[in-house]
Design an enzyme around this catalytic site. Structure first.
Site, PDB file in Angstrom:
ATOM      1  NE  ARG A   1    -105.794  55.297 -79.213  1.00  0.00           N
ATOM      2  CZ  ARG A   1    -106.378  56.144 -78.387  1.00  0.00           C
ATOM      3  NH1 ARG A   1    -106.913  57.266 -78.852  1.00  0.00           N
ATOM      4  NH2 ARG A   1    -106.447  55.884 -77.091  1.00  0.00           N
TER       5      ARG A   1
ATOM      6  CB  THR B   1    -108.031  58.240 -71.911  1.00  0.00           C
ATOM      7  OG1 THR B   1    -108.564  57.707 -73.114  1.00  0.00           O
ATOM      8  CG2 THR B   1    -107.035  57.264 -71.321  1.00  0.00           C
TER       9      THR B   1
ATOM     10  CG  HIS C   1    -105.594  60.901 -72.456  1.00  0.00           C
ATOM     11  ND1 HIS C   1    -104.961  59.846 -73.083  1.00  0.00           N
ATOM     12  CD2 HIS C   1    -106.614  61.271 -73.297  1.00  0.00           C
ATOM     13  CE1 HIS C   1    -105.564  59.572 -74.231  1.00  0.00           C
ATOM     14  NE2 HIS C   1    -106.561  60.427 -74.382  1.00  0.00           N
TER      15      HIS C   1
ATOM     16  CD  GLU D   1    -113.371  57.702 -72.392  1.00  0.00           C
ATOM     17  OE1 GLU D   1    -114.399  58.356 -72.080  1.00  0.00           O
ATOM     18  OE2 GLU D   1    -112.896  57.704 -73.534  1.00  0.00           O
TER      19      GLU D   1
ATOM     20  CG  ASP E   1    -114.855  56.045 -76.433  1.00  0.00           C
ATOM     21  OD1 ASP E   1    -115.673  55.455 -77.151  1.00  0.00           O
ATOM     22  OD2 ASP E   1    -114.454  57.200 -76.657  1.00  0.00           O
TER      23      ASP E   1
ATOM     24  CD  GLU F   1    -102.148  58.339 -72.236  1.00  0.00           C
ATOM     25  OE1 GLU F   1    -101.614  59.061 -71.369  1.00  0.00           O
ATOM     26  OE2 GLU F   1    -103.340  57.982 -72.182  1.00  0.00           O
TER      27      GLU F   1
ATOM     28  CE  LYS G   1    -111.852  58.154 -79.594  1.00  0.00           C
ATOM     29  NZ  LYS G   1    -111.346  57.703 -78.299  1.00  0.00           N
TER      30      LYS G   1
ATOM     31  CG  ASP H   1    -115.318  60.345 -75.040  1.00  0.00           C
ATOM     32  OD1 ASP H   1    -115.420  60.078 -73.831  1.00  0.00           O
ATOM     33  OD2 ASP H   1    -114.331  60.023 -75.723  1.00  0.00           O
TER      34      ASP H   1
ATOM     35  CD  GLU I   1    -109.738  56.664 -75.893  1.00  0.00           C
ATOM     36  OE1 GLU I   1    -110.710  57.258 -75.390  1.00  0.00           O
ATOM     37  OE2 GLU I   1    -109.061  57.141 -76.819  1.00  0.00           O
TER      38      GLU I   1
ATOM     39  CD  GLN J   1    -108.918  59.112 -82.341  1.00  0.00           C
ATOM     40  OE1 GLN J   1    -108.722  57.992 -81.869  1.00  0.00           O
ATOM     41  NE2 GLN J   1    -109.027  60.183 -81.588  1.00  0.00           N
TER      42      GLN J   1
ATOM     43  CB  THR K   1    -118.778  53.046 -76.428  1.00  0.00           C
ATOM     44  OG1 THR K   1    -118.170  53.898 -77.406  1.00  0.00           O
ATOM     45  CG2 THR K   1    -118.452  53.564 -75.042  1.00  0.00           C
TER      46      THR K   1
END
Length: 423
Positions: A241, A354, A137, A205, A237, A368, A257, A130, A203, A244, A261
């Site tokens: 948060r 992202t 981002h 992606e 993905d 965000e 993570k 990734d 996310e 993480q 996915t």
């Protein structure tokens, strides 16, 4: 003149004859998986087409790559075989070609209604990487966690940043995502929090699917990198948060993570995307020579994220972004991945990270969009700082041509509660 198929394709379809994305499906629950391409509201069974002897060109005539449970053997053949297959299928499905159009028995066997099939992960994914390739981002994450003094670290403008993900937890669109458990930041002098993630996020992606790959110790030249990328899929993905944030120092993402996915089922080839190629952003400072391309390009792919809150029927659009917001191109990502001699193999994938744009409505994740929960969104009468159990997230991606569209379908996932019997 726009190329037309004898298969009826609605004007708003993602899958006209100009697209022909590849996937793997079961026509019924008792059938073996097999490769197919999407055309309108149908899946063309490539195992049937192959068995009928229609692939009679140089690279596919004696190949059994379409009699496999995944696309890996086909990916290994490389771009000449991919282009041969695409040209053969476009001719076969065109309005003025009788071979399939006028053969009722073969047509009935080969064309399966899309709403009757089960789509599967189309490749056996050996490894997954990734990247962190969107400047917007990266900047927003830096502002949230480090402040305005140094939002983007200096190395980011010189090296495509990435980490190795977990291939075993990549799932097909439509699979529920179980809310992960893990540790979070302690409050005051207490022990770290342990339990279901309180900050579950999506996310936005896309992911590139690797073709032939390279031998160990043999980097891929930047100007040959496109020949090693079969195509793109949508990718969510999912990120916890809070988990993480607590775990990532000093080695980066792990449990925040690796729980899941999601990818879309159809791989849109780079050849199908070529009409939508656009210049990539100018890089300042200039990239190092091994990352400097003769022609640096992205693709004009409109991306959208919608959320259907738990218990609600109304789906709310929360993000509109575009693939062309990437700073580091997918070819730069692949070339950098191999520059140390790392070997990529057919079916490996790498995510873009992202894909956020410059405006708030183009931010590619809730971190965000809500500024880490400080500015919750209003979705059809309810508010969300992060995802709640029962929320469904839907990604779409589409390129608009003249008289047709090339799309990726959808990439969806719904949040299921964390198991209650874990302490």
């Amino acid at each position: 003149m726009v190329l037309k198929s004898f298969v009826e394709v609605q004007p708003d379809s993602h899958f006209p004859i100009q697209n022909l994305p590849f996937g793997v499906f079961r026509p019924d629950p008792n059938s073996d998986p097999r490769p197919g391409v999407a055309i309108g509201d149908y899946v063309l069974d490539l195992s049937v087409i192959s068995s009928a002897g229609i692939f009679d060109g140089e690279f596919l005539k004696n190949s059994d790559s379409f009699n496999q449970p995944n696309l890996n053997k086909f990916l290994e053949l490389g771009r000449p075989a991919w282009r041969e297959a695409r040209a053969t299928l476009q001719k076969l499905l065109s309005a003025d070609e009788p071979t399939l159009r006028d053969n009722g028995i073969l047509k009935q066997k080969a064309l399966v209604p899309m709403d009757k099939v089960q789509m599967l992960v189309p490749i056996a994914i050996g490894d997954y990487t990734d990247f962190f390739a969107s400047m917007h981002h990266a900047k927003n994450c830096g502002l949230i966690f480090r402040g305005p003094e140094n939002p983007i670290t200096p190395n980011w403008f010189h090296v495509p940043i990435a980490y190795h993900g977990r291939a075993s937890s990549i799932v097909i669109s439509g699979t529920d995502i179980i809310r992960p458990r893990g540790q979070g930041y302690p409050t005051g002098n207490s022990a770290p929090y342990f339990g279901p993630s309180r900050k579950l996020d999506f996310e936005l992606e896309m992911a590139a699917v690797v073709g032939p790959g390279n031998g160990l110790g043999k980097p891929i030249d930047i100007n040959e990198a496109a020949d090693h990328i079969f195509g793109l899929v949508l990718m969510n993905d999912w990120s916890a948060r809070d988990i993480q944030a607590w775990e990532y120092v000093p080695l980066g993402p792990f449990l925040g993570k690796s729980f899941g996915t999601t990818i879309s089922p159809w791989i849109v080839t780079l050849d199908a995307l070529e009409p939508f190629a656009v210049d990539a952003p100018e890089q300042n400072p200039p990239s190092l020579p091994y990352l400097t391309e003769k022609k640096s390009k992205n693709y004009d792919i409109s991306l959208q994220v919608s959320v259907t809150p738990a218990g609600h029927k109304e789906t709310c659009i929360v993000t509109r972004s575009n693939f062309n917001n990437l700073y580091w191109t997918i070819t730069q990502q692949l070339a950098h991945h191999t520059i140390n001699g790392c070997n990529l193999r057919p079916g490996d994938i790498f995510g873009t990270g992202t894909i956020s744009g410059p405006e708030p409505e183009s931010y590619g994740c809730l971190l965000e969009l809500t500024w880490n929960g400080q500015k919750p969104l209003t979705l059809g009468g309810v508010t969300r700082a992060f995802l709640e159990d029962g929320d469904e997230v839907i990604f779409t991606g589409i390129c608009k041509g003249e008289g047709y569209s090339v799309g990726f379908g959808t990439c969806t996932g719904k949040i299921s509660p964390s198991p209650r019997d874990l302490n």
